[in-house]
Write an enzyme that holds these catalytic residues in place. Structure first.
Site, PDB file in Angstrom:
ATOM      1  N   HIS A 280     -19.520  15.864  39.156  1.00 19.50           N
ATOM      2  CA  HIS A 280     -18.158  15.922  38.606  1.00 19.50           C
ATOM      3  C   HIS A 280     -17.875  14.794  37.615  1.00 19.50           C
ATOM      4  CE1 HIS A 280     -17.113  13.146  42.080  1.00 19.50           C
ATOM      5  NE2 HIS A 280     -16.556  12.533  41.057  1.00 19.50           N
TER       6      HIS A 280
ATOM      7  N   ASP B 116     -22.302  18.800  44.477  1.00 25.25           N
ATOM      8  CA  ASP B 116     -21.778  17.774  43.561  1.00 25.25           C
ATOM      9  C   ASP B 116     -22.805  16.651  43.420  1.00 25.25           C
ATOM     10  OD1 ASP B 116     -20.177  16.285  41.930  1.00 25.25           O
ATOM     11  OD2 ASP B 116     -18.767  15.674  43.498  1.00 25.25           O
TER      12      ASP B 116
ATOM     13  N   SER C 266     -16.444   7.083  42.220  1.00 25.64           N
ATOM     14  CA  SER C 266     -17.000   8.433  42.211  1.00 25.64           C
ATOM     15  C   SER C 266     -18.455   8.361  41.760  1.00 25.64           C
ATOM     16  CB  SER C 266     -16.212   9.315  41.251  1.00 25.64           C
ATOM     17  OG  SER C 266     -14.971   9.664  41.797  1.00 25.64           O
TER      18      SER C 266
END
Length: 875
Positions: free
Chosen positions: A676, A726, A825
């Site tokens: 992502h 992901d 992230s």
């Protein structure tokens, strides 16, 4: 943390403190991104829970010891004969909790007199001076380190361990004001309550006295139903009412079951509100024995102006608070400026009054002062090592005496130097001093405790100087040391310089610069801080090699005052004091600007091939992960402590790319991150760069390197509208196995085994990154310990969205929640394997909200993708 200590912490109920944040750190970590996240689903998030976690076991019983007798007013040293030992309190816990008698992992301390002569493991230095003492309270014999004690281990052997000085601390929660509430005690690394069985006014009075809320307490009760999930530690507390600390009271360790009436202990602290005994407290000190004097009058707290404030006034304050020992007055807001009104001025006590209200003084509210003149006091307990100047006209002059084994004794002047005098005066809170003739003061009749004392001038306490053993000398009282100390000139400049130390570096040659002034360690602001200033610091510390300056709290933010700003050294000065042109204490800085240095700097950067053979075949190796002071659970990591942590950066037209995502180095040329991360800006390699060896994002470092991206490989099953699959790989630019240069600060992480179940095989897990700390974006790499959660736990909270290719982790206890918000992230979830190698078990992916109760962060399970990773990278 070793596996044994981890299990022991789990058994004793200390796991929340080991693997999570405390309440302060929880406020400083909330978001994952260093910059605004791209459009799309927010990650990570949280959900509420309806399951009650099992109650943690209470700590083992604490040994009981009789309370030392309280000194009567007539036995107290007169203010004009008493000196002062500044902070921290000698030998005991810095927080002032002198009665801690349990290690930080819950083992009861042995009496110092019970320690056998032969030990399997060498304890810290200078402990022999405590041998024979019959108490078992934690102490730091050399006065500089963290307090510790001996304990009996499971094998019947004697070992030693550090103590948690917060153990036995108390607080009141849930009341209408600060004088009432449910009693909470700190033990085994967490706050807990007390069962109200046998709870009476004597117990409540000890709580009020310990909190400096008066000497009279009224016992109350509170239903457990309104307290939430909090353990019970004690029951059947049985205080006499005159103990200084709840640890000195008899009590039973809670063994489970049902507390009678299901009520927790609570108190209301009651003061005599008549004119003879106003409410007073000490604020801003490092212990309950010192601080800024504040009085409660007309419904609010206020301060006292220091006009004519002296040791006689301090004697009355200490007596009114029930604090025995040496009383000393402090001026010019020594313990910080207060707020609210200035209540009193021109206080002129004789030293014999029972209350400050009995002293001559101004009317309430009449003064000509500001808070820069707030008065303070210290009431130093008479413990071994306290010093004073006796027999003079005031506490600034007289015969030097040391307190040891219940008796004051003198110091012989053999080999006495100006540096010795300087250390004594500085410890007593003065700037200058000189040796005086012993004939000026009355001759002592007590013992001669010390001889052949030799100080370097850098010591913060007199007992840190080299000397003979206690009582060994060849002197008479005609050779007693006598000293006259002086406050010094305006600006507080010191002719001999002042002690300097380096803190929180990887070794003793580097760190944040701290200086000892006015009895306190403080920092230096980095305004104008250069290598020339660093050279002087290193020279003062005895290092002769090249020096490098570090700015912007490179070694972490300090605490306490910022003493110095705008240092202007030429590089040739002998000490930092010769460079200071601005008054001590004047600055316009915050601790985020604390200055640091690296001494004996010879350039550590490794060449591309110099260590390729030795490092290219290893993974998961942390070469720099141990330091005396552990920093875990959301604070700054050790520089180089996570060598596989890299950052994916978004390039800009100015060439100063910003941090976009975290990532993990798998080899010299391959990096693992989240798919992502490329959702907003696409997968064009021209948009990105990868930075390795970074610690402080704004300071160029010797191991830091920014490398272009050659290839981006996103898992073929990933969809932008889903959180499954992901995961992505990034190939760095450069020849095969020669992209990133390995060093002690740049090393690859290991991969887990295919289909490995980390909840069963992994332990000691951490997340790292430069994410938003809740107040500002972190400049330095952060780390936080985090527990892995069972699969069924995550499936219940995330239903069908949680798949077998995901992990969830986080500490769900109230006020201690930790999840992927604290990392970046795409950043790593690392766990330690047997044999001290580290593998990347998770990639920070998503969640419900950030810091929301009972909603753990979700990570891509790396073990599910090991075949895909190896097929792409050829590892």
């Amino acid at each position: 943390m070793t596996l044994a200590r981890f299990v022991l912490a789990l058994v004793l109920g200390a796991l929340p403190e080991v693997v999570g944040f405390d309440s302060v750190l929880n406020d400083s970590f909330h978001h994952r991104h260093r910059h605004s996240p791209p459009p799309g689903p927010q990650y990570p998030y949280y959900l509420p829970t309806h399951q009650r976690p099992p109650r943690t076991r209470p700590p083992p019983p604490l040994p009981r010891f009789p309370r030392p007798p309280r000194a009567l007013p007539a036995q107290r040293p007169h203010a004009l004969q008493a000196g002062h030992t500044p902070r921290p309190h000698p030998w005991g816990c810095p927080a002032g909790e002198l009665w801690v008698s349990v290690t930080d992992f819950g083992a009861p301390c042995l009496r110092w007199a019970e320690v056998p002569p032969f030990l399997e493991r060498s304890p810290p230095a200078n402990w022999a001076q405590l041998r024979g003492q019959r108490h078992n309270f934690c102490r730091s014999p050399d006065g500089t380190g963290r307090p510790w004690c001996f304990y009996g281990d499971a094998r019947g052997k004697v070992d030693w361990g550090y103590c948690d000085c917060r153990h036995g601390s108390v607080r009141l929660r849930g009341g209408k004001n600060e004088f009432e509430g449910t009693v909470e005690v700190y033990a085994s690394g967490a706050w807990g309550t007390v069962c109200s069985s046998h709870w009476d006014d004597s117990d409540a009075s000890v709580i009020c006295h310990q909190l400096q809320l008066g000497g009279k307490g009224i016992a109350k009760q509170t239903p457990f139903s309104g307290l939430g999930l909090i353990p019970i530690y004690w029951s059947n507390v049985r205080c006499r009412g005159d103990e200084e600390n709840i640890l000195l009271c008899e009590k039973d360790i809670w063994q489970g079951g049902v507390c009678p009436q299901k009520m927790a202990a609570a108190v209301t602290c009651s003061f005599s509100r008549g004119p003879a005994f106003p409410i007073i407290r000490l604020v801003g000190g490092s212990s309950v024995h010192e601080g800024r004097v504040e009085l409660y009058h007309a419904g609010q707290w206020g301060t006292i102006c220091d006009d004519q404030w002296d040791d006689a006034d301090a004697e009355v304050i200490c007596r009114q608070l029930g604090l025995s020992g040496i009383a000393k007055a402090w001026h010019q807001a020594y313990f910080g400026e207060g707020s609210g009104p200035v209540m009193l001025d021109e206080v002129r006590c004789t030293g014999n009054e029972l209350s400050i209200e009995q002293c001559p003084k101004s009317s309430w509210g009449e003064h000509n002062c500001g808070h820069k003149e707030d008065a303070g006091v210290s009431c130093t307990p008479l413990t071994d090592g306290v010093i004073r100047l006796a027999g003079g006209k005031g506490s600034h002059e007289g015969r030097l005496e040391v307190y040891y084994r219940g008796q004051w004794g003198t110091v012989c002047d053999d080999g006495w130097t100006e540096l010795n005098t300087y250390v004594v005066c500085r410890q007593l809170g003065f700037k200058y001093g000189k040796q005086a003739s012993a004939n000026h003061f009355e001759e002592s009749t007590g013992p001669i405790w010390l001889d052949d004392v030799s100080c370097s001038g850098k010591e913060t306490r007199f007992l840190q100087c080299s000397r003979r053993q206690w009582g060994q000398h060849d002197c008479s009282h005609h050779e007693d040391v006598s000293i006259a100390c002086y406050p010094g000139s305006e600006g507080h400049r010191l002719s001999l310089g002042f002690p300097v130390r380096l803190m929180d570096g990887e070794n003793k040659k580097e760190g944040r610069v701290e200086v000892f002034i006015n009895g306190q360690w403080g920092t230096i602001c980095d305004d104008g801080w250069t290598d020339k200033d660093a050279a002087v610091i290193c020279r003062q510390l005895g290092y002769k090699g090249p020096a490098r300056a570090r700015t912007m709290a490179y070694f972490g933010e300090g605490k306490g005052p910022i003493h110095v700003d705008n240092v202007k050294c030429t590089g040739n000065e002998r000490s930092l004091a010769d460079c200071i042109k601005q008054d001590i204490g004047r600055h316009n800085c915050r601790h985020s600007e604390d200055a640091g240095v690296i001494c004996d700097y010879f350039g550590k950067k490794a060449s591309g091939n110099s260590n390729k053979e030795s490092l290219s075949s290893v993974c998961g190796l942390r070469l720099l992960h141990r330091r005396q002071k552990r920093i875990i659970g959301g604070k700054n990591s050790l520089r180089g402590g996570w060598p596989w942590q890299v950052s994916l950066r978004l390039k800009s037209s100015h060439g100063d790319g910003r941090l976009l995502c975290g990532a993990t180095l798998l080899s010299s040329c391959w990096v693992l991150t989240a798919a992502h991360c490329f959702k907003r800006y696409g997968n064009s390699t021209r948009n990105y760069a990868v930075r390795v060896g970074d610690y402080h994002t704004l300071v160029p470092e010797e191991f830091e390197e920014e490398i272009g991206v050659q290839q981006i490989v996103i898992h073929r099953e990933y969809r932008p509208d889903s959180s499954d699959y992901d995961i992505a790989l990034v190939r760095l630019q450069g020849p095969e196995e020669q992209c990133a240069r390995f060093s002690s600060h740049v090393l690859p992480a290991c991969l887990p085994f295919w289909r490995e179940r980390p909840q069963k095989t992994a332990s000691n897990c951490y997340i790292t990154g430069w994410g938003d700390t809740g107040r500002a974006y972190s400049r330095t790499l952060q780390q936080a310990a985090i527990p892995l959660l069972p699969k069924r736990f995550c499936e219940e909270r995330y239903k069908g969205r949680f798949t077998g290719r995901m992990l969830c982790a986080g500490n769900l206890h109230e006020h201690k929640r930790v999840d992927s918000c604290q990392g970046d992230s795409g950043g790593p979830l690392m766990c330690e394997r047997p044999g001290e190698s580290w593998a990347v078990y998770g990639v920070t992916s998503w969640g419900y909200g950030c810091g929301v109760k009972d909603s753990p962060g979700v990570y891509t399970k790396v073990s599910a993708f090991v075949p895909w990773i190896k097929s792409v990278t050829k590892l």
